[in-house]
Scaffold this active site. Structure first.
Site: not given
Ligand SMILES: Cc1ncc(C[n+]2csc(CCOP(=O)(O)OP(=O)(O)O)c2C)c(N)n1
Ligand SMILES: [Mg+2]
Length: 1018
Positions: A768-769, A789, A823, A918
């Site tokens: 996640g974030s 991650e 991602c 991002e």
């Protein structure tokens, strides 16, 4: 005879059983006299503790407790105990040494004016200057200490006086019982008239009512009149609180349960209260009247100004009032009894909390259940004291010792030691905060030396919790109140005590019972949670809430699962609460702790084989579910599904490959005759917090390695895509995995945090974030291993040697696959300036040709963003870049609430968000470069680092880029989002820690153990 001998005789004459303390050289003559006395010396490890013990002796027996110290430092250490006894109304005699007063060669060394220092803290402080005065001084000291209102006295015994020879004719005075004063009969008559005239009189029982005769005469009065009663904190247990007329104890000065009764009263009969106690209620002008019954007249202040007083011995007062009172038919106690009903229900409700760390109300309830009626609980000072005051029902006097006068920290353990000495047959348990316990923890040694059977509960919140609570109540920032603790279990064992730690709330009660029935000193470390919604202040008497049928109680939070395509409601799920988190953790942890329950490898292999079959069987359902809730286009979801099946099979391979290595032995003479191997064991409970963008395959990546490694796993899916996870886990159970080995939790963020940061978690897998991930990492319990991650902003270096016509197709896929919500999506493409026009045209054409739309359609290439808010954010970032000078080559438009047109930006400035952050959306940026090393530098310029690519026909250029790019994987001539499930996968820097990929994760979720075999035959 030496005057020291006479002092000991005088103490014996007073019936002294114990002297608590630490002698100094000035006390040595006294110590010698004590050696042959029947008085027991209780040597302590701090004078303050000795003072607390002696004061508690006085409190419990009514006879003064005695403590001893040297001069100067020893005496100053007694100061807090003096204040404790003086404010608390506990009879205490302190004896301190002093340098010789007639002649001394030591100047002022260690000399402080102890008699003067003790003056404001005592009722009597005196230096013995002549041994022959000992009988009168001691008699006077004991008389004054024990007389109402009891308190502290001090005798200083200088070294030369102690050694002095005196006449054998000096003997202690005989003691006789003095009769106590009767209150004035007119005051009694007036008091009875006042009570008879009231509509709702209420009795308030305070500390000074805690005298043997008083308890009985007060109970007689209550029984005859039927007038309900409440307590102050130090009046706890004077009347058995199981009495139907008992309404409650005032933990606070207002807004407590009892104040709802006090508010209904028109007369308060205040028995034995004095103003040193934190006010149990606040008097107001024109409010209820107060009748003060005590040994002394009321000390008036702003919140206490009684209208009538009965002064004299309280027991005598009630004997007379019971005789004189006429029970009135007009008394109406119904509103009081409603408060009682409410209070009892509230306490019952609160005590059933199963959450962990333990909440105070549950703690109180478990302690109550574990303690016999005559068991003594001694409290230190902290937030829990208020909960004990409110929720603990004392069955007898002096069975719950709390200090609401000096309210000092550090007295919990010493007072327990004193209580146990006095009544060895009674169970004694001390409850201390981690702050207060450490203030006199050294007395564990005293308890062990005395061979006491004691239980000490330490409430572990790593903080001065009480003050933290007040800080929060004041709406101030959390500051300056947190600390670390030693390992209390180890601490206990180092003293020779028994150490225990509670790891599940349901273990608390059995552990308390076990320790109370065992010999020796037992320390129980109990993690406590003061942050729960449990309210101390009860502003409203919300009877309706408590009496409402269960279904009318506030509903649980609900989770609406909506289609990202059109926002339509797919399903509403009920969120689980903190209790479910606790249950899941307790279940998983219990499994892990019990090796006999571990699933053997062959069984895990069989389960995964069946799962792979089961998945294929239900393929269509799972794909449809994922497309519907996640919004990834159908064809891409099919690929995801096939990868998921592959992932399960890789789990089987991982089990085959989880093994250790041989560690060579015999390399030195000392290590001969040995063979050594490592093998791998599961790391513990795995908690996986998942993301929405691959609703099936991420679950596979976060669950299957745990099963492969033999760990129980708790999975919390993303709020947007829980249904795929639930369906997958159901198939896992159907494939034969016992349910408790993989549990799904649908919880909010607060409970996710609770889950992730619990001490019982061995491994946290988070996708996640980065904001949430790094925050959680900072909160993890000691020993929890973690894999995070997060996203990236994947760069691509395009070299002039690349064939542009070939590369735009994979690049477009990398940039717009799943609308850029991956991602490793291609986000930044660096192109030689001389050929930028050509490249830009090609990729723009490809982006414009992408089919955007309903993810269910088989030809859709770009689906929706997960929620509308994302579209708004992405649009703002694009607009900001264009305003700052970027060229918009295509896209840049909101098509529908959750749809954004595939967008290509040329040369956005390097400080705009599209270049620095991002974007996680369908936007790709092209940057022109002159020199490839400049491009690589820019590519490496963000704190994010995940996968990267280089496109080049020139092998040297490609290898150069592979070497220079900061990434965990560099693709040559392929886009950045390439992935298979057996490769290592993870971010660097802010993009994460730990390595994903089924076998890699399984390895991380296991830990190595070494076995060394020794044999003469080896
Ligand atoms: C000797 C002393 N120092 C400071 C205080 C002020 N004080 C009252 S309660 C408290 C915090 C107690 O912390 P802890 O013992 O850990 O109990 P908790 O409230 O955290 O359960 C403090 C600092 C006090 N009452 N006595
Ligand atoms: Mg604390």
């Amino acid at each position: 005879m030496k005057s020291s001998t006479l002092l000991v005789k005088a103490l014996e004459n007073e019936g002294v059983e114990y002297i608590f303390g630490i002698p100094g050289e000035e006390n040595l003559d006294f110590l010698e006299a004590l050696r042959t006395s029947k008085i027991k010396l209780i040597l302590t490890r701090h004078e303050q503790a000795a003072g607390f013990m002696a004061a508690t002796y006085g409190r419990l027996t009514g006879k003064p407790g005695v403590c001893l110290s040297t001069l100067g430092p020893g005496a100053t250490n007694l100061v807090t105990a003096a204040a404790y006894a003086q404010l608390g109304g506990m009879p205490l005699v302190m004896i301190t040494g002093q340098k010789p007063i007639k002649k001394s060669k030591q100047g002022q060394f260690q000399i402080v004016d102890v008699v003067g220092m003790m003056r404001p803290l005592t009722k009597f402080t005196h230096q013995i200057v002549d041994g022959s005065r000992i009988p009168s001084i001691v008699r006077e000291a004991f008389r004054v200490a024990a007389e109402e209102r009891p308190g502290a006295v001090h005798i200083e015994f200088p070294e030369d006086i102690a050694a002095e020879e005196i006449s054998d004719c000096d003997q202690p005075f005989a003691i006789h019982q003095a009769m106590r004063p009767y209150p004035d009969p007119t005051a009694i008559t007036a008091a009875c008239a006042m009570i008879e005239a009231a509509k709702r009189p209420l009795i308030l029982v305070g500390a000074a009512a805690n005298r043997k005769r008083t308890r009985k005469s007060l109970l007689d009065f209550i029984t005859k009149t039927g007038i309900p009663f409440v307590n102050t904190q130090m009046g706890v247990g004077v009347i058995d609180e199981r009495n139907p007329l008992y309404l409650g104890t005032a933990a606070l000065s207002d807004h407590d349960l009892v104040h709802h009764a006090i508010a209904e009263a028109d007369l308060i009969i205040n028995v034995g209260h004095d103003v040193v106690e934190k006010p149990p209620f606040l008097m107001v002008r024109g409010g209820a009247k107060v009748l003060h019954v005590n040994f002394f007249s009321a000390k008036v202040d702003d919140v206490y100004f009684p209208q009538h007083e009965v002064i004299g011995d309280i027991a005598n007062a009630f004997v007379e009032m019971t005789k004189n009172i006429t029970v009135s038919k007009d008394w109406d106690f119904k509103p009081f009894m409603e408060v009682k009903t409410y209070g009892d229900k509230l306490i019952e409700l609160q005590s059933s909390s199963k959450s962990f760390p333990v909440v105070p109300s549950r703690l109180v309830s478990d302690v109550r259940e574990a303690m016999p009626s005559d068991g003594v609980v001694t409290l230190d000072n902290g937030l829990y004291k208020l909960w004990f005051a409110r929720n603990y029902r004392a069955h007898g006097p002096n069975t719950l010792l709390l200090d609401n006068a000096l309210a000092t920290m550090g007295a919990g353990l010493p007072s327990a030691i004193a209580a146990k000495l006095i009544a060895p047959g009674q169970k004694v348990l001390s409850v201390c905060g981690d702050g207060g316990f450490m203030m006199n923890s050294q007395e564990l040694e005293t308890a062990i030396r005395l061979k006491l059977d004691l239980v000490v509960v330490i409430l572990n919140d790593n903080a001065y919790g009480m003050i933290k609570w007040k800080q929060t109540e004041n709406k101030q920032e959390n500051f300056g109140l947190d600390f670390g603790n030693p390992d209390f279990v180890t601490l206990a064992t180092s003293y020779g005590a028994h150490g225990h730690r509670i790891e599940r709330t349901q273990d608390l009660l059995p552990k308390l019972k076990e320790c109370l029935n065992a010999k020796g000193v037992h320390i129980i470390d109990v993690p406590i949670d003061y942050t729960t919604g449990e309210k101390l202040k009860l502003t409203d008497l919300d009877v309706a809430y408590l009496t409402a049928p269960k279904e009318k109680q506030p509903a649980r939070e609900r989770l609406e699962v909506r289609s990202p395509h059109d926002g339509s409601l797919i399903e509403t799920l009920e969120m689980q609460g903190a209790d479910a988190v606790e249950n899941a953790l307790a279940t998983a942890h219990a499994l892990f702790k019990d090796q006999s329950k571990w699933l053997p490898a062959h069984q895990r292999i069989t389960i995964l084989e069946r799962l792979a079959e089961r998945l294929s069987h239900d393929r269509q359902n799972l794909i449809d579910t994922a497309v519907e809730e996640g919004g990834k286009p159908y064809n891409d979801t099919v690929v995801e599904f096939d990868r998921a099946v592959q992932g399960v099979k890789l789990g089987i391979d991982a089990i085959h490959n989880l093994h250790g290595t041989e560690i060579p032995m015999g390399l030195t003479a000392a290590s001969t005759n040995r063979k050594a191997f490592t093998f791998r064991e599961p790391i513990g409970v795995v908690v996986s917090l998942s993301a929405f963008n691959h609703p099936i395959n991420l679950i596979v990546h976060q669950v299957i390695p745990a099963i492969a490694a033999g760990c129980p796993v708790i999975i919390k899916p993303a709020g947007n895509t829980p249904r795929s996870c639930i369906a997958f886990v159901k198939m896992l159970h159907e494939a034969g995995l016992p349910k408790e080995w993989c549990q799904v939790l649908i919880v909010n963020n607060k409970n996710s945090e609770k889950l992730a940061t619990d001490k019982r978690v061995g491994y946290l897998s988070f996708i996640g974030s980065s904001r949430v991930g790094w925050y959680l990492r900072s909160k993890l319990a000691a020993g929890t291993r973690v894999a995070l991650e997060h996203g990236g902003s994947a760069p691509v270096i395009v070299d002039a040697s690349a064939d542009f016509n070939d590369i735009v197709t994979p690049l477009t896929k990398g940039a717009f696959y799943h609308a850029g919500q991956v991602c490793v999506s291609t986000k930044r493409i660096y192109v030689p300036a001389s050929r930028m026009d050509e490249f830009a045209k090609l990729i723009t054409a490809k982006a414009q040709a992408l089919k955007v739309g309903d993810p269910k359609a088989k030809d859709t290439e770009v689906g929706p963003l997960i929620r509308a808010g994302e579209v708004t954010r992405i649009d703002q970032w694009v607009k900001e870049a264009v305003a700052a000078g970027a060229t918009l080559l295509c896209g840049g438009k909101v098509i529908a609430p959750t749809y954004y047109e595939p967008t290509v930006l040329l040369n956005p400035p390097l400080d705009t968000k599209v270049s620095t952050d991002e974007i996680f959306g369908p936007v790709v940026c092209l940057y022109s470069y002159e020199n490839i090393d400049d491009a690589i530098k820019l590519a490496n310029g963000l704190p994010l680092a995940f996968q990267a690519s280089v496109f080049a026909k020139d092998i040297d250029v490609a290898l150069h880029a592979v070497k220079q790019l900061n990434a965990t994987a560099v693709m040559v001539n392929d886009h950045t989002a390439f992935r298979v499930d057996w490769m290592p996968f993870g971010g660097r820097g802010e993009s994460g820690v730990g390595m994903g990929g089924i076998a890699y994760s399984a390895h991380e979720m296991s830990q190595e153990k070494l076995m060394v075999l020794k044999s003469a035959k080896l």
